[in-house]
Structures are given as structure tokens and as C-alpha cells.
Scaffold this active site. Structure first.
Site, short mmCIF file in Angstrom:
data_model
loop_
_atom_site.label_atom_id
_atom_site.label_comp_id
_atom_site.label_asym_id
_atom_site.label_seq_id
_atom_site.Cartn_x
_atom_site.Cartn_y
_atom_site.Cartn_z
N HIS A 214 -27.61 12.86 15.45
CA HIS A 214 -26.46 12.23 16.09
C HIS A 214 -26.53 12.26 17.62
CE1 HIS A 214 -23.52 11.85 12.51
NE2 HIS A 214 -24.70 11.35 12.28
N SER A 218 -30.34 7.07 15.22
CA SER A 218 -31.52 6.63 14.47
C SER A 218 -32.51 5.88 15.35
CB SER A 218 -31.08 5.71 13.33
OG SER A 218 -30.36 6.43 12.38
N LYS A 242 -24.74 -0.31 2.74
CA LYS A 242 -26.19 -0.44 2.49
C LYS A 242 -26.74 0.83 1.82
CE LYS A 242 -30.39 -2.08 4.71
NZ LYS A 242 -31.07 -2.43 5.96
N ASP A 243 -26.26 1.99 2.30
CA ASP A 243 -26.67 3.25 1.67
C ASP A 243 -26.19 3.33 0.23
OD1 ASP A 243 -28.11 4.15 3.78
OD2 ASP A 243 -26.63 5.58 4.51
N GLU A 286 -46.79 21.35 -10.02
CA GLU A 286 -46.06 20.09 -10.14
C GLU A 286 -46.72 19.05 -9.24
OE1 GLU A 286 -43.99 20.11 -12.79
OE2 GLU A 286 -42.07 19.98 -11.76
#
Lengths: 423, 258
Positions: A214, A218, A242-243, A286
Site C-alpha cells: 500500500h 501495485s 475483478k478479484d 509433494e
């Protein structure tokens, strides 16, 4: 827009005493400006956050029904599968959630690498991310031990034994990890305790990750700084929706595996109860650990990289070199912001680095493939070549390319690039 | 550009999946068992009830002499069409040790639906002592605990050779099996044509017996399978509609940006 709901008297009352609502609004609301050109690769951060919550919630419910004791752990997991209401669903969500988490985080990480999100001024954001990955790996490793199947037990034995390669204190560290002289009940107990603790450490790291995010907000596919309000749109409603859409798509894929192929990512051997007297023919971790496993196993005494780092076998054993290389393969990412000297962030404008990025990506996949194969024949040499390339990419190729490469012209601003593209 | 990334991602996903699923399998077992058709595969698959009943009969008459089924309770049979009385009667054929009673003594009683399938041996050592030193594994999770479990168990049960091929020395009491890792297996050929006489009159060929007992074992390993697939369908439809709506909403909200 931001102040509309502040007219509600209850909101006003709370807001006056504790500014929760303006905090939310500034964090992921209409007062959080975001570059307007983020593509779908930017969905994987919020997806990883969603899975973290899913993992914690499903994990807490599982812990209510799980017994961390070598005599009961395997059976208690089967009780969950057979007798607890929707226990099979919760357990399959948790089991496949681990894989889903790593898929999201790996895509998130490669997205950051491709678009140069680690560069100034987001170095700390990136570094915290690397620590989140490390914490996730520790959590996943310990979680995999809890069902106390054959792979749980032997995976734990192999990985904890790695620490014995550390000179002088190695054996004491292993004894401490085990709480005894082999992987046994004390090991299972402490792993359960730590597996419950670590997710909250991850939550804490995520808070720092978002805090750092923040500050400078981004990055974006063009990798250029925002120049003004015309380059930005509010996070809400544009990126919230959108998320959410991304979450819908991801849940469709995730739930497909949970309901129709729940054991796709698992090992059949883990449905056999742990038996210290029977070693499985091939111990494999894994899938998300396979590349590191390949790096670990690449270090044989005749591997030239080992001969170099150990000064001809003088400094350390091949085992120790392998262990160090495995940890270095992740820790080197911490230096990435400084290894990469290029000021241009996005690979869209880096014609040479673009190709090296994809070669590195394929190299990581190839290491994963090798990690799942037995260490014999040509797999050994292929693993060593891929390992060499992995480190060469980070230590040599990235700095050299970043100095020699002539980047393509970068656009003036986000909005000018968008207009030029004819939108 | 977008296409390159997407196809690379698709390739990556497939590659990773292959590693996870087939990687160690190739090395661990010998011959790949031939793929069989099973009633419970596919998105709408269910366990063939008649086959499952016959499979229980095979387990009871053949397998349960040596193999336990520790994780399955008699009551679970109720989920696949056995009536309460049937289950009670079936369980009552077995004895379990219970107690201590008011005098502090352990006592024997008939098994109840809430009990787990009674094991043939008191403990692993007793099982080994009766089986030439080999431990017959528990069958509760067998089809999940092997790669291509159902196919593998079917192939194993029908894959015996009366005599070992030339050049292969079998140890005392061992049999030759095409599909067992190392080909030497301590279990003698357990079934043959007409090893059981089916209560429902089905012809008991070796293949049929193997298919039925694998069906039973697959249910024992994944009793939640049918419910899982039913709930899965509802979940997928719900998510599909929700995601479609979210996409429409996304398009609408973003319409002023393009």
C-alpha cells in the site's frame, strides 16, 4: 462516493471512535487508487489470500477431530473421512488447498519476476513475499507429516535428516527437531503444534506484505510509474469485482479437484500407515517441493558445481552442499532486486531478458520433473545441468543481461500506452 | 503474448500433474495393470450394488481368512443398501472382546453394527505366524494405496502363473505374479473359477470374483464417493452460475473503462 455510507448513524458512531470504515475504504475501497491496466495475472495475490483463509478455517475444523499420536493419527484421519459430518469434504479441501496455495503463489511469484515487481521501490514487498514462501514451505512440510502415512513418515525422516549435514551441531539439531532419536511421537506432536502456529505467522507476514504494497501500490504490466489520476481507477468497484470473478474461476478449478480428483496431487503410499521398518521404494515429496528436491539431489561428489563450492571436496560434504544449494535456491531471490540492474521493470520492454525469463521458467518445471524421477541414470546428469542453469540464471544471466541489454522504448504513461493501443 | 503465456501455463500445469501422478509409479511397480471399466468412475459413477453385495460375500468367504478391514464399521454397509436387520445378523456372526464388566473381567460378545469389521488375527505377529512370516495387509484403503488401485488389485488377483518362468527362483511358499512388484508374492492364488457360490446365482468366473471384490474394496476405501460426486455436481453448477454472474457484473462495471 467515499463518504456516502458515512451518513449512516451507526457507521458514524463507530467511525468517530475507531476509523474502521475509512481504513477499509483506503485499503481496498474507492479511496485506494490502483493502476488501471492490471491484467488477470494480478488476480493471484488475492487468490492466495483467499486460499490462506480457506486453509485456516478448514484446518481449525480438522484439528477438532484429529489426534496427534502415532497410534491414532492415521486412524483419526480416516475417522474424519468416514464418520465426521462432511469430514471428507473438509479434509479434501485442506489437502488440495495446499496444492492450490502453491499454484497461486508460484504464479504470483513468476508474475512478479516477469513484470519486475521486485524492483525499486518495492524491494521490501518482494522480500516479505520470499519469507511468506519459506513459511508456507515449512507449514506444508509439517502438515504433510500429520496424517502419518508412509510418505509422511519417510518424507519427515529424509528432510529432517538433512540438518545433520550442518557441521558440529547438525546431529544435535536433528535430535531437537525429532524430540528423540528418530521420527516418532514427540516429532508428530511438535509438528502438529507448529503446523497450527505457522499459518498465523503467515497471516502476520501477509499483513506486512500488504502494508508494504500500500505504500507504493501495485506495479502494472507496463512496469512504469503512475503519472497522475488519469492512470488510475479506484480499487473498488473495479478490482473488487475483478478479484471476485477470478475467485469464481479459481474455485471452479479447485472444487473440480476436491470433488472429482481429490487424490490427484497425492501419493498412494500415504494411504498406508507409517511403518518405520518398511521404506517405500521411492520417497518423493509433494509436487511443489520437487524442484528443490532435484537441486538437493543434484549435488553428488562428482558434480562440478560441488567441486567448485567445496574447493575440490575440501570445504564440505556433497550432502551439505546440496542442503545449502536447496536453501540458496530460494534465499537468492532476496537479492533479486539488486542482482537485476535494469531500470526497466516489465519484460515487455526487455527483448533479451524476456527469453531468459521463459527459459528459467521451463528450467524450474524441468527441475520439478527430475525431482519426481528416481536419482539414477541420465536423470542425475539432467538434474545437474538444470541445477547449474538455475543458479547461473540468478547469479550470472540476470545481472549480465540487465547491464548489456538495450531495452525497447517505454511508453510515456499508462494512459498514453492504452490510447496508443487503440482502446 | 497472452497466448504464449497461457499455453506455457497450460503446459506447465499438465507437466506438473504428470510428475505428481505418474512420476514414482513407473519405478515402483512392475507391469502396468490393464485398465478396466468400473461402475464408479466418471462424474456420475456409483457402486454397482449387486456387485458390491457379491464382493462382500467374496471378502467374507475368501479374503477375511487373512486380511483385516480395520477402518470399516458394519453399520457403514447401511449406506449401500443393506438393511438394519441384515447388518445386525451379519455382525452377529463375529465375536469381539469387550469389557471390563462389573467384576473387572473381559468378556466375549457378538459384534454389533457399531463395531469395526472383526480382524482374523489378534495382532500382526499372530497374522505373520499363520502366514509364513508375511503380513497380509489391511484392505480398508487398498484401492487408494496403490497407483491405479482398482485395476491393480484386479490384475493382481487374476495375474498368477502356476509355475514361475524359467530362470526365476521362487522362495519357499511364494507364488509368481505378473503384477506384484518383484513378482514374488506370499499370497497363494486366492481365487479361481467357482471359488465362491454366489447367493444371487451369478456365474462365479475368476474375473467376475475379482471384479466384485474390487468393487467392494473400492467402496470400503471411499465410502463417501457417491455423496462426493452428487455434491460436486451441485457445487459446480452453483459456481458456474455465480462465476457467470460475476463476469457479467465485471463487464458492466468496467464498461466505462474500455
Amino acid at each position: 462516493m467515499a463518504f456516502k455510507f458515512f451518513e449512516n448513524p451507526v457507521v458514524k458512531w463507530v467511525e468517530y471512535r475507531m476509523p474502521v470504515f475509512s481504513f477499509l475504504d483506503h485499503s481496498l475501497g474507492s479511496s485506494y487508487p490502483t493502476p488501471k491496466n492490471l491484467n488477470y495475472w494480478w488476480n493471484f495475490g488475492s487468490l492466495a489470500g483467499m486460499i490462506l483463509v480457506i486453509m485456516i478455517v478448514s484446518g481449525i475444523v480438522l484439528a477438532m477431530n484429529y489426534t496427534p499420536h502415532v497410534d491414532y493419527a492415521f486412524e483419526s484421519v480416516e475417522r474424519i473421512m468416514r464418520d465426521v459430518n462432511y469430514g471428507w469434504l473438509i479434509r479434501y479441501i485442506h489437502m488440495n488447498g495446499g496444492s492450490a496455495f502453491f499454484i497461486c503463489v508460484y504464479i504470483h511469484l513468476f508474475r512478479g519476476m516477469y513484470f519486475g515487481s521486485y524492483k525499486e521501490p518495492r524491494e521490501l514487498l518482494w522480500i516479505i513475499g520470499v519469507f511468506i514462501l519459506l513459511a508456507m514451505m515449512a507449514t506444508a512440510f509439517m502438515g504433510y507429516v500429520l496424517p502419518w502415512g508412509q510418505m509422511s513418515f519417510w518424507g519427515a525422516t529424509v528432510i529432517t535428516n538433512l540438518f545433520s549435514a550442518i557441521p558440529f551441531v547438525g546431529d544435535s539439531i536433528v535430535t531437537l527437531l525429532w524430540g528423540g532419536f528418530s521420527v516418532d511421537n514427540p516429532t508428530l506432536n511438535r509438528f502438529f503444534s507448529l503446523h497450527y502456529l505457522m499459518p498465523f505467522v503467515i497471516v502476520g507476514l501477509v499483513v506486512f506484505h500488504i502494508w508494504a504494497l500500500h505504500m507504493h501500490r501495485s506495479n502494472n504490466p507496463l512496469g512504469i510509474d503512475v503519472k497522475g489520476p488519469e492512470d488510475m481507477i479506484p480499487f473498488h468497484p473495479y478490482y473488487t469485482v475483478k478479484d471476485l470473478f477470478g475467485m469464481g474461476v479459481f474455485m471452479l478449478i479447485f472444487m473440480f479437484f476436491v470433488f472429482y480428483a481429490p487424490n490427484f496431487f497425492g501419493e498412494p503410499d500415504n494411504y498406508i500407515k507409517a511403518n518405520p521398518l518398511v521404506t517405500p521404494p521411492h520417497i518423493v515429496p509433494e509436487w511443489y517441493f520437487l524442484p528443490y528436491y532435484a537441486i538437493l539431489r543434484a549435488f553428488t561428489t562428482d558434480f562440478f558445481l560441488y567441486q567448485i563450492v567445496s574447493l575440490g571436496g575440501f570445504l564440505m560434504s556433497a550432502k551439505l552442499a546440496g542442503v545449502l544449494a536447496m536453501f540458496a535456491s530460494i534465499l537468492l531471490f532476496l537479492l533479486l532486486p539488486w542482482l537485476d540492474r535494469s531500470k526497466v521493470r516489465s519484460n515487455r520492454f526487455r527483448p533479451i531478458n524476456f527469453w531468459f525469463f521463459w527459459i528459467f521458467f521451463l528450467d524450474c518445471l524441468f527441475l520439478g520433473y527430475i525431482g519426481g524421477k528416481p536419482a539414477e541414470g541420465s536423470f542425475i546428469i539432467m538434474g545437474q545441468i538444470a541445477t547449474t542453469y538455475y543458479f547461473a540464471h540468478i547469479i550470472l544471466i540476470i545481472p549480465i543481461v540487465s547491464i548489456l541489454e538495450r531495452p525497447k522504448p517505454i511508453p510515456e504513461s499508462i494512459s498514453s500506452a492504452v490510447t496508443a493501443a487503440g482502446h | 503474448m497472452k497466448k504464449v503465456i497461457l499455453s506455457a501455463f497450460a503446459a506447465a500445469t499438465i507437466a506438473l500433474g504428470n510428475v505428481a501422478v505418474t512420476g514414482p509409479a513407473e519405478a515402483a511397480s512392475g507391469v502396468k495393470p490393464p485398465a478396466q471399466e468400473w461402475s464408479w468412475t466418471g462424474p456420475f459413477g456409483t457402486f454397482d450394488r449387486a456387485s458390491l453385495r457379491r464382493g462382500l460375500q467374496v471378502y467374507s468367504e475368501v479374503c477375511s481368512g487373512c486380511h483385516s478391514l480395520n477402518l470399516v464399521a458394519y453399520r457403514a454397509l447401511g449406506e449401500v443398501g443393506f438393511s438394519e436387520d441384515e447388518i445386525k445378523a451379519f455382525a452377529a456372526e463375529f465375536e469381539v472382546t469387550d469389557g471390563p464388566d462389573e467384576e473387572g473381567e473381559m468378556f466375549e460378545r457378538e459384534a454389533r453394527p457399531a463395531d469395526m469389521f472383526v480382524s482374523p488375527f489378534a495382532n500382526d505377529n499372530a497374522a505373520r505366524a499363520s502366514n509364513n512370516g508375511a503380513l497380509p495387509p489391511d484392505l480398508s484403503l487398498m484401492t487408494k494405496a496403490r497407483f491405479n488401485g482398482p485395476d491393480y488389485v484386479h490384475a493382481l488377483l487374476t495375474g498368477y502363473e502356476e509355475e514361475a518362468p524359467e530362470g526365476v527362483m521362487l522362495m519357499d511358499g511364494m507364488s509368481y505374479n505378473h503384477y506384484f512388484a518383484g513378482n514374488q508374492i506370499a499370497m497363494a492364488p486366492p481365487i479361481d473359477d467357482d471359488s465362491v457360490e454366489y447367493a444371487d446365482g451369478t456365474e462365479a468366473s475368476k474375473d467376475q470374483i475379482a471384479r466384485d471384490v474390487v468393487t467392494f474394496m473400492a467402496w470400503a476405501a471411499e465410502p463417501e464417493l457417491e455423496e462426493r460426486k452428487r455434491l460436486g455436481l451441485k457445487t459446480m453448477i452453483f459456481l458456474l452460475v455465480l462465476t457467470g454472474l460475476l463476469y457479467a457484473l465485471k463487464r458492466k462495471i468496467w464498461s466505462d473503462q474500455h
